[in-house]
Design a protein around this motif. Structure first.
Motif, PDB file in Angstrom:
ATOM      1  N   LEU A 213       0.806  -1.029  -0.403  1.00  0.00           N
ATOM      2  CA  LEU A 213       0.158  -0.129   0.173  1.00  0.00           C
ATOM      3  C   LEU A 213       0.815   0.841   0.190  1.00  0.00           C
ATOM      4  O   LEU A 213       1.953   1.297   0.390  1.00  0.00           O
ATOM      5  N   ALA A 214       0.213   1.740  -0.539  1.00  0.00           N
ATOM      6  CA  ALA A 214       0.471   3.626  -0.119  1.00  0.00           C
ATOM      7  C   ALA A 214       0.529   4.270   0.920  1.00  0.00           C
ATOM      8  O   ALA A 214       0.296   3.541   1.793  1.00  0.00           O
ATOM      9  N   ALA A 215       1.351   5.691   0.978  1.00  0.00           N
ATOM     10  CA  ALA A 215       0.616   5.835   2.479  1.00  0.00           C
ATOM     11  C   ALA A 215       0.111   6.672   2.288  1.00  0.00           C
ATOM     12  O   ALA A 215      -0.993   7.043   4.377  1.00  0.00           O
ATOM     13  N   GLU A 216      -0.904   6.825   1.718  1.00  0.00           N
ATOM     14  CA  GLU A 216      -2.089   7.960   2.346  1.00  0.00           C
ATOM     15  C   GLU A 216      -3.105   7.123   2.625  1.00  0.00           C
ATOM     16  O   GLU A 216      -4.213   7.759   3.075  1.00  0.00           O
ATOM     17  N   PRO A 217      -3.410   5.769   2.402  1.00  0.00           N
ATOM     18  CA  PRO A 217      -4.489   5.220   3.025  1.00  0.00           C
ATOM     19  C   PRO A 217      -4.312   4.750   4.647  1.00  0.00           C
ATOM     20  O   PRO A 217      -4.812   4.979   5.133  1.00  0.00           O
ATOM     21  N   PHE A 218      -3.379   4.460   5.019  1.00  0.00           N
ATOM     22  CA  PHE A 218      -2.605   4.860   6.100  1.00  0.00           C
ATOM     23  C   PHE A 218      -2.572   6.765   7.205  1.00  0.00           C
ATOM     24  O   PHE A 218      -2.731   6.314   8.364  1.00  0.00           O
ATOM     25  N   ILE A 219      -2.488   7.246   5.963  1.00  0.00           N
ATOM     26  CA  ILE A 219      -2.915   8.850   6.606  1.00  0.00           C
ATOM     27  C   ILE A 219      -4.043   9.456   7.195  1.00  0.00           C
ATOM     28  O   ILE A 219      -4.480   9.590   7.697  1.00  0.00           O
ATOM     29  N   THR A 220      -4.836   8.345   5.834  1.00  0.00           N
ATOM     30  CA  THR A 220      -6.705   8.701   6.144  1.00  0.00           C
ATOM     31  C   THR A 220      -6.818   7.618   7.714  1.00  0.00           C
ATOM     32  O   THR A 220      -8.257   8.165   7.706  1.00  0.00           O
ATOM     33  N   LEU A 221      -6.801   6.728   7.804  1.00  0.00           N
ATOM     34  CA  LEU A 221      -6.858   5.784   8.952  1.00  0.00           C
ATOM     35  C   LEU A 221      -6.822   6.775   9.898  1.00  0.00           C
ATOM     36  O   LEU A 221      -7.317   6.914  10.989  1.00  0.00           O
ATOM     37  N   THR A 222      -5.047   7.385  10.177  1.00  0.00           N
ATOM     38  CA  THR A 222      -4.341   7.506  11.688  1.00  0.00           C
ATOM     39  C   THR A 222      -6.324   8.686  11.656  1.00  0.00           C
ATOM     40  O   THR A 222      -5.958   8.624  12.605  1.00  0.00           O
ATOM     41  N   GLN A 223      -6.002   9.372  10.535  1.00  0.00           N
ATOM     42  CA  GLN A 223      -6.437  10.575  11.090  1.00  0.00           C
ATOM     43  C   GLN A 223      -7.801  10.103  11.599  1.00  0.00           C
ATOM     44  O   GLN A 223      -8.741  11.018  12.472  1.00  0.00           O
ATOM     45  N   GLY A 224      -9.125   9.493  10.720  1.00  0.00           N
ATOM     46  CA  GLY A 224      -9.930   9.563  10.639  1.00  0.00           C
ATOM     47  C   GLY A 224      -9.825   8.220  12.373  1.00  0.00           C
ATOM     48  O   GLY A 224     -10.851   8.936  13.081  1.00  0.00           O
ATOM     49  N   LEU A 225      -9.656   7.782  12.475  1.00  0.00           N
ATOM     50  CA  LEU A 225      -9.354   6.913  14.015  1.00  0.00           C
ATOM     51  C   LEU A 225      -9.119   8.049  14.749  1.00  0.00           C
ATOM     52  O   LEU A 225      -9.850   7.578  16.334  1.00  0.00           O
ATOM     53  N   GLY A 226      -8.370   9.035  15.151  1.00  0.00           N
ATOM     54  CA  GLY A 226      -8.241   9.220  16.035  1.00  0.00           C
ATOM     55  C   GLY A 226      -9.185  10.921  16.298  1.00  0.00           C
ATOM     56  O   GLY A 226      -9.030  11.473  16.855  1.00  0.00           O
ATOM     57  N   ALA A 227      -9.948  11.136  15.199  1.00  0.00           N
ATOM     58  CA  ALA A 227     -11.335  11.979  15.034  1.00  0.00           C
ATOM     59  C   ALA A 227     -11.843  12.233  16.775  1.00  0.00           C
ATOM     60  O   ALA A 227     -11.894  13.509  16.331  1.00  0.00           O
ATOM     61  N   LEU A 228     -12.223  10.933  16.979  1.00  0.00           N
ATOM     62  CA  LEU A 228     -13.399  11.549  18.164  1.00  0.00           C
ATOM     63  C   LEU A 228     -12.256  11.598  18.915  1.00  0.00           C
ATOM     64  O   LEU A 228     -12.798  12.276  19.633  1.00  0.00           O
ATOM     65  N   PRO A 229     -10.871  10.808  19.416  1.00  0.00           N
ATOM     66  CA  PRO A 229     -10.080  11.197  20.580  1.00  0.00           C
ATOM     67  C   PRO A 229      -9.598  12.222  20.669  1.00  0.00           C
ATOM     68  O   PRO A 229      -9.336  12.632  21.959  1.00  0.00           O
ATOM     69  N   ALA A 230      -9.717  12.922  19.342  1.00  0.00           N
ATOM     70  CA  ALA A 230      -9.152  14.714  19.220  1.00  0.00           C
ATOM     71  C   ALA A 230      -9.926  15.316  20.034  1.00  0.00           C
ATOM     72  O   ALA A 230     -10.132  16.162  20.543  1.00  0.00           O
ATOM     73  N   LEU A 231     -11.248  15.029  20.043  1.00  0.00           N
ATOM     74  CA  LEU A 231     -12.491  15.736  20.595  1.00  0.00           C
ATOM     75  C   LEU A 231     -12.006  15.751  22.397  1.00  0.00           C
ATOM     76  O   LEU A 231     -13.187  16.911  22.729  1.00  0.00           O
ATOM     77  N   LEU A 232     -11.577  15.096  22.840  1.00  0.00           N
ATOM     78  CA  LEU A 232     -11.164  14.226  24.075  1.00  0.00           C
ATOM     79  C   LEU A 232      -9.764  14.894  24.515  1.00  0.00           C
ATOM     80  O   LEU A 232     -10.140  14.864  25.378  1.00  0.00           O
ATOM     81  N   GLY A 233      -9.183  15.777  23.633  1.00  0.00           N
ATOM     82  CA  GLY A 233      -8.222  16.613  24.008  1.00  0.00           C
ATOM     83  C   GLY A 233      -6.642  15.577  23.518  1.00  0.00           C
ATOM     84  O   GLY A 233      -6.255  15.999  24.023  1.00  0.00           O
ATOM     85  N   PHE A 234      -7.321  14.119  22.490  1.00  0.00           N
ATOM     86  CA  PHE A 234      -5.616  13.710  22.467  1.00  0.00           C
ATOM     87  C   PHE A 234      -4.678  14.263  20.913  1.00  0.00           C
ATOM     88  O   PHE A 234      -5.840  14.412  20.400  1.00  0.00           O
ATOM     89  N   ALA A 235      -4.211  13.681  21.296  1.00  0.00           N
ATOM     90  CA  ALA A 235      -3.023  14.675  20.297  1.00  0.00           C
ATOM     91  C   ALA A 235      -3.918  13.087  19.019  1.00  0.00           C
ATOM     92  O   ALA A 235      -3.451  11.926  19.304  1.00  0.00           O
TER      93      ALA A 235
END
Length: 463
Positions: A213-235
């Motif tokens: 795989l290329a880097a883009e799917p990992f970037i999208t997955l990482t930021q997508g999974l981190g969207a909800l935790p980010a609302l609680l203040g996680f980086a």
């Protein structure tokens, strides 16, 4: 006063009632004459009387003690599962991060931490949707362990009775769901705590790797999974950090901290919080349904008790064959509001003059020589219990189980009881062995026995 720790709850009482019903469906009606009188004396509607009767039988036959043993086994089984959940959660976190000597593949770590949890959660949801009474593996394991740890033969009907009772309001899925989600909640909380401890005391590097795989799917997955935790203040690692972690092991502390915060947020939001919310939902529905639990009076096992428990008619009872071992009877004195004195004879022959001369204040209840006379006296005693009761018995007869059971029941309806073992008729002698049997049987019942009429005791309460 009953110990609040061991006092029966409303659920326990209905549970015991169901257990008695199942037992009687398998083995036939129990010897319930005294239990029926006890239930009629306490009054209430049919459901209340059925429950009172069942609790009396459960206490008499040891089912109440078996319930407490079963509950002790259930608590022990729950403790075992809780320790297993704690150890499993901590083990998952340690396996995901390792000892810090090698870089952590963030997606492998994420799969190790959440993979089994999410898979089991999906299985529970599918089973819950397709069959409302779906029993989770952990829940069934808990019930199995509880029954094995109880180690009481009298507890055989308790587990089936509990399931039958709970399925009536479809409560088994909420109870087992509460257990399953609570165990997984504990496991995920232990994993989160271990992650915090490891990340706070060791230095970890985070990478992601791919061949296809290329880097883009990992970037999208990482930021997508981190969207909800980010609302609680996680980086959440930015795109540059994600690309850098895919190329080589980064030595920048800010990138390490961002990945660590992202991983903790993912475990909290997708591992801990779903189980916490589902456990709270199951607890709420369990408490709601438990308050609505009631007996199903349309069941044959309950419907056949109506004539015996309601005052319009009385059931005489059932004669059973003698058991292999004589039952144990219990004789107590628990009639604090009793008054007066009473003398009664038990199966005395016509050759003995009756009644003897009695002082004022001591009543004669006659001779109990039939089932009708016994039931009549027991009904009378259940309403007006004497302070002192003397029972005349002929020691030339054998102390059979029916006589001993009647003596025990009579004593439970009087403030104090004494057994008068009559002397032999003129020109006759008592059989020493049979008299010894009487003494041994009465001692086991805890009843005081004398060989002369206790007139002073009956009249004044002392000798």
């Amino acid at each position: 006063m009953e110990d609040p720790v061991t006092a029966l709850t409303a659920l326990d009482k209905r549970w015991l009632t169901e257990a008695i019903r199942l037992r009687e469906e398998h083995a036939g009606l129990l010897d319930d004459q005294e239990a029926n009188r006890h239930a009629r004396q306490h009054g209430g509607d049919l459901a209340a009387r059925i429950q009172t009767r069942a609790l009396f039988l459960a206490e008499r036959d040891g089912t109440t003690g078996a319930l407490r043993h079963w509950q002790q086994g259930a608590r022990l089984a729950l403790l075992v599962l809780l320790l297993l959940a704690l150890g499993s959660g901590a083990g998952l976190a340690f396996a995901a991060l390792g000892d810090g000597l090698r870089p952590v593949n963030v997606f492998w770590a994420l799969g190790s931490l959440l993979g089994l949890n999410l898979l089991m959660l999906l299985g529970w949801a599918v089973g819950f949707a397709l069959s409302g009474e779906h029993g989770a593996i952990l829940g069934r394991l808990w019930l199995w362990l509880s029954e094995r740890l109880a180690r009481d033969a009298k507890a055989a009907h308790l587990a089936p009775a509990l399931l039958v009772l709970l399925q009536r309001e479809r409560l088994s899925r909420w109870l087992l769901g509460l257990l399953v989600h609570s165990l997984w909640l504990l496991a995920m909380a232990a994993a989160l705590a271990m992650l915090v401890a490891l990340l706070a005391t060791r230095r970890y590097g985070f990478v992601w790797e791919t061949t296809l795989l290329a880097a883009e799917p990992f970037i999208t997955l990482t930021q997508g999974l981190g969207a909800l935790p980010a609302l609680l203040g996680f980086a959440v690692p930015d795109e540059a950090m994600i690309r850098a972690s895919g190329d080589t092991l980064t030595a920048v502390d800010s990138a390490r901290q961002a990945w660590a915060s992202w991983l903790l947020g993912i475990v909290l939001v997708y591992g801990v919080l779903p189980r916490l919310l589902l456990a709270a939902l199951c607890l709420w529905r369990w408490r709601q349904g438990r308050a609505r639990l009631s007996l199903d009076l349309s069941l044959p096992g309950y419907a056949q008790l109506r004539d015996a428990l309601m005052p319009r008619s009385e059931r005489i009872g059932v004669h059973d064959a003698a058991p292999d071992a004589l039952p144990h009877f219990c004789a107590d004195q628990h009639a604090p509001s009793s008054s007066g004195a009473l003398l009664v004879g038990l199966e005395l022959d016509d050759q003995r003059p009756w009644p003897p001369a009695l002082p004022a204040g001591v009543a004669d209840a006659g001779i109990l020589d039939s089932r009708e006379s016994r039931n009549k006296l027991l009904e009378q005693l259940s309403r007006f219990a004497p302070a002192r009761l003397a029972i005349a018995c002929d020691p030339q007869r054998s102390p059979d189980r029916g006589s001993l059971a009647l003596l025990a029941e009579l004593s439970r309806n009087a403030g104090a009881t004494r057994i008068w073992l009559l002397q032999a008729d003129t020109g006759q002698t008592l059989d020493a062995e049979r008299l010894g049997d009487w003494h041994a049987a009465l001692d086991r019942l805890g009843l005081v026995h004398v060989d002369t009429l206790p007139l002073n005791w009956l009249e004044h309460g002392h000798d």
